[in-house]
Design an enzyme around this catalytic site. Structure first.
Site, PDB file in Angstrom:
ATOM      1  N   TRP A  66      37.098  35.139 -49.472  1.00 19.46           N
ATOM      2  CA  TRP A  66      36.908  34.644 -48.198  1.00 19.46           C
ATOM      3  C   TRP A  66      37.626  33.172 -47.904  1.00 19.46           C
ATOM      4  O   TRP A  66      37.886  32.665 -48.963  1.00 19.46           O
ATOM      5  CB  TRP A  66      35.549  34.822 -47.718  1.00 19.46           C
ATOM      6  CG  TRP A  66      34.390  34.013 -48.680  1.00 19.46           C
ATOM      7  CD1 TRP A  66      34.641  33.693 -49.883  1.00 19.46           C
ATOM      8  CD2 TRP A  66      32.895  33.728 -48.362  1.00 19.46           C
ATOM      9  NE1 TRP A  66      33.477  33.170 -50.445  1.00 19.46           N
ATOM     10  CE2 TRP A  66      32.496  32.945 -49.439  1.00 19.46           C
ATOM     11  CE3 TRP A  66      32.137  33.621 -47.432  1.00 19.46           C
ATOM     12  CZ2 TRP A  66      31.211  32.450 -49.420  1.00 19.46           C
ATOM     13  CZ3 TRP A  66      31.047  33.250 -47.303  1.00 19.46           C
ATOM     14  CH2 TRP A  66      30.553  32.450 -48.328  1.00 19.46           C
ATOM     15  N   ASN A  67      37.619  32.979 -46.539  1.00 15.44           N
ATOM     16  CA  ASN A  67      38.356  31.702 -46.416  1.00 15.44           C
ATOM     17  C   ASN A  67      37.615  30.937 -45.240  1.00 15.44           C
ATOM     18  O   ASN A  67      36.667  31.403 -44.648  1.00 15.44           O
ATOM     19  CB  ASN A  67      39.682  32.080 -45.483  1.00 15.44           C
ATOM     20  CG  ASN A  67      40.670  32.836 -46.448  1.00 15.44           C
ATOM     21  OD1 ASN A  67      40.977  32.295 -47.359  1.00 15.44           O
ATOM     22  ND2 ASN A  67      41.057  33.947 -45.784  1.00 15.44           N
ATOM     23  N   HIS A  74      41.873  26.651 -28.316  1.00 14.26           N
ATOM     24  CA  HIS A  74      43.053  27.131 -27.756  1.00 14.26           C
ATOM     25  C   HIS A  74      44.281  27.282 -28.677  1.00 14.26           C
ATOM     26  O   HIS A  74      45.397  26.981 -28.233  1.00 14.26           O
ATOM     27  CB  HIS A  74      43.265  26.138 -26.427  1.00 14.26           C
ATOM     28  CG  HIS A  74      42.585  26.163 -25.615  1.00 14.26           C
ATOM     29  ND1 HIS A  74      42.478  26.596 -24.159  1.00 14.26           N
ATOM     30  CD2 HIS A  74      41.057  25.369 -25.644  1.00 14.26           C
ATOM     31  CE1 HIS A  74      41.330  26.338 -23.696  1.00 14.26           C
ATOM     32  NE2 HIS A  74      40.460  25.720 -24.258  1.00 14.26           N
ATOM     33  N   HIS A  78      44.824  33.345 -26.968  1.00 15.85           N
ATOM     34  CA  HIS A  78      43.279  32.839 -26.579  1.00 15.85           C
ATOM     35  C   HIS A  78      42.986  32.983 -24.944  1.00 15.85           C
ATOM     36  O   HIS A  78      43.969  33.207 -24.223  1.00 15.85           O
ATOM     37  CB  HIS A  78      43.112  31.234 -27.248  1.00 15.85           C
ATOM     38  CG  HIS A  78      43.966  30.437 -26.369  1.00 15.85           C
ATOM     39  ND1 HIS A  78      45.283  30.047 -26.584  1.00 15.85           N
ATOM     40  CD2 HIS A  78      43.586  29.631 -25.343  1.00 15.85           C
ATOM     41  CE1 HIS A  78      45.676  29.150 -25.743  1.00 15.85           C
ATOM     42  NE2 HIS A  78      44.556  28.816 -24.987  1.00 15.85           N
ATOM     43  N   ASP A  80      41.032  31.278 -21.737  1.00 22.65           N
ATOM     44  CA  ASP A  80      40.653  30.191 -21.123  1.00 22.65           C
ATOM     45  C   ASP A  80      39.282  30.554 -20.006  1.00 22.65           C
ATOM     46  O   ASP A  80      39.707  31.421 -19.212  1.00 22.65           O
ATOM     47  CB  ASP A  80      41.609  29.695 -20.280  1.00 22.65           C
ATOM     48  CG  ASP A  80      42.930  29.008 -21.126  1.00 22.65           C
ATOM     49  OD1 ASP A  80      42.742  28.800 -22.146  1.00 22.65           O
ATOM     50  OD2 ASP A  80      44.030  28.535 -20.222  1.00 22.65           O
ATOM     51  N   HIS A  84      36.767  24.983 -18.815  1.00 18.94           N
ATOM     52  CA  HIS A  84      38.138  24.247 -19.475  1.00 18.94           C
ATOM     53  C   HIS A  84      38.647  23.326 -18.550  1.00 18.94           C
ATOM     54  O   HIS A  84      39.237  22.225 -19.034  1.00 18.94           O
ATOM     55  CB  HIS A  84      39.338  25.267 -19.774  1.00 18.94           C
ATOM     56  CG  HIS A  84      40.486  24.935 -20.338  1.00 18.94           C
ATOM     57  ND1 HIS A  84      40.454  24.075 -21.535  1.00 18.94           N
ATOM     58  CD2 HIS A  84      41.764  25.047 -20.227  1.00 18.94           C
ATOM     59  CE1 HIS A  84      41.682  23.585 -21.817  1.00 18.94           C
ATOM     60  NE2 HIS A  84      42.649  24.223 -21.106  1.00 18.94           N
ATOM     61  N   HIS A 213      45.967  26.317 -14.058  1.00 23.82           N
ATOM     62  CA  HIS A 213      44.676  26.069 -14.453  1.00 23.82           C
ATOM     63  C   HIS A 213      43.869  25.230 -13.354  1.00 23.82           C
ATOM     64  O   HIS A 213      42.732  25.365 -13.292  1.00 23.82           O
ATOM     65  CB  HIS A 213      45.074  24.870 -15.430  1.00 23.82           C
ATOM     66  CG  HIS A 213      45.661  25.256 -17.125  1.00 23.82           C
ATOM     67  ND1 HIS A 213      46.611  25.535 -17.235  1.00 23.82           N
ATOM     68  CD2 HIS A 213      44.918  25.455 -18.117  1.00 23.82           C
ATOM     69  CE1 HIS A 213      47.173  25.975 -18.247  1.00 23.82           C
ATOM     70  NE2 HIS A 213      45.761  26.046 -19.079  1.00 23.82           N
TER      71      HIS A 213
HETATM   72  C1  23J Z   1      44.823  21.438 -22.208  1.00 25.91           C
HETATM   73  C2  23J Z   1      45.538  20.613 -21.330  1.00 25.91           C
HETATM   74  C3  23J Z   1      46.690  21.172 -20.744  1.00 25.91           C
HETATM   75  C4  23J Z   1      46.687  22.402 -20.923  1.00 25.91           C
HETATM   76  C5  23J Z   1      46.128  23.276 -21.797  1.00 25.91           C
HETATM   77  C6  23J Z   1      45.229  22.783 -22.563  1.00 25.91           C
HETATM   78  C7  23J Z   1      46.581  24.641 -22.107  1.00 25.91           C
HETATM   79  O1  23J Z   1      47.776  25.220 -21.954  1.00 25.91           O
HETATM   80  C8  23J Z   1      45.551  25.703 -22.553  1.00 25.91           C
HETATM   81  O2  23J Z   1      45.782  26.112 -23.550  1.00 25.91           O
HETATM   82  O3  23J Z   1      44.621  26.213 -21.763  1.00 25.91           O
HETATM   83  S1  23J Z   1      48.352  23.049 -20.051  1.00 25.91           S
HETATM   84 MN    MN Z   2      44.313  27.727 -23.331  1.00 23.95          MN
END
Ligand code: 23J
Ligand code: MN
Length: 263
Positions: A66-67, A74, A78, A80, A84, A213
């Site tokens: 195991w590890n 992220h 993944h 979001d 976030h 986002h």
């Molecule tokens: C944190 C800040 C800006 C961005 C991101 C994360 C991502 O792209 C993400 O993985 O959600 S742009």
């Molecule tokens: Mn992300």
């Protein structure tokens, strides 16, 4: 839905006779897998780190392997969550542990931008482009994922698919503000991409910075990134299974993304 579970029996039958296939949209988590690089003044995501605890060895554990792993929420393929982004911070059920789990199984519309991305690595997905897709395939149904297919791994070197140029600037396609507003109008489940972020690499400097986002998460919707194999999906008709890890107040999570695809 029938009380006798006929739908599920039909699904099980279709999976076993191959009329429905399972397609893996996930990249392998490995130490050299690139993570998004933010401007240097900001905190950074951890790459994937794997440390062996034991591997059938006398002292550490004779019969087991195991590890320990280290990664950010992220890292790799993944999910979001709305929490976030600051715009989604006060929404109900906005984190990986509180999102309604029924949202983790949903249909998907796949917008093929592969030719455009091959011709222009800074391709911008517009409302017009989405409306043209709808003319061909019908309206994007509420509650569907919308995936931007770019065949990104074929366009850029797989060793540098975050596509950072000699000046340190990243290049990858993404939607503009009006396209994201249109997706929200359609009440989609979220927006997914093969690139390292759901937003266009140049969008830090736009009027509304990082519109995907900012607006998608502000509307309580989700993101998926670092996917692959979107070329194996039909424009319409596949179902995505994408449950993030149930991290307490998680902003997102690495996950396995699967699609059920009619053969
Ligand atoms: C944190 C800040 C800006 C961005 C991101 C994360 C991502 O792209 C993400 O993985 O959600 S742009
Ligand atoms: Mn992300």
């Amino acid at each position: 839905m029938s009380k006798d579970g006929a739908v599920l029996s039909a699904l099980v039958e279709a999976l076993s006779n191959g009329t429905v296939k399972v397609v893996d949209l996930t990249e392998t988590l490995r130490p050299d897998y690139p993570v998004i690089a933010l401007p240097p003044q900001f905190g950074q995501a951890s790459p994937f780190i794997k440390e062996e605890i034991s591997r059938y060895d006398e002292e550490r554990g004779p019969a087991w392997y195991w590890n320990n792993i280290t990664l950010s929420e992220h890292t790799g393929t993944h999910f979001d969550a709305p929490i976030h982004w600051v715009t989604g911070k006060d929404l109900p059920n906005n984190a990986t542990d509180t999102i309604d789990p029924s949202h983790f199984v949903a249909p998907v519309c796949v917008i093929d931008c592969s030719k455009e991305a091959a011709a222009d690595q800074d391709f911008i997905l517009t409302r017009d482009f989405l409306e043209n897709w709808e003319k061909e395939y019908g309206e994007i149904p509420a509650g569907s994922w919308v995936f931007m297919r770019t065949d990104w791994r074929k366009i850029v070197s797989p060793d540098n698919w975050t596509n950072v140029d000699a000046d340190g600037n990243a290049h990858h396609p993404g939607p503009d503000k009006e396209a994201v507003e249109f997706l929200i109008e359609r009440d989609v489940m979220g927006f997914g991409t093969e690139c390292v972020g759901t937003d266009h690499a140049g969008s830090f400097g736009w009027d509304v910075p990082l519109p995907c986002h900012t607006l998608i998460h502000g509307a309580g919707k989700y993101g998926l990134q670092c996917m692959t194999n979107l070329d194996q999906l039909p424009p319409k008709g596949a179902v995505v299974i994408a449950p993030p890890l149930k991290i307490e107040e998680g902003s997102g999570s690495p996950l396995r993304v699967l699609a059920l695809v009619p053969a």
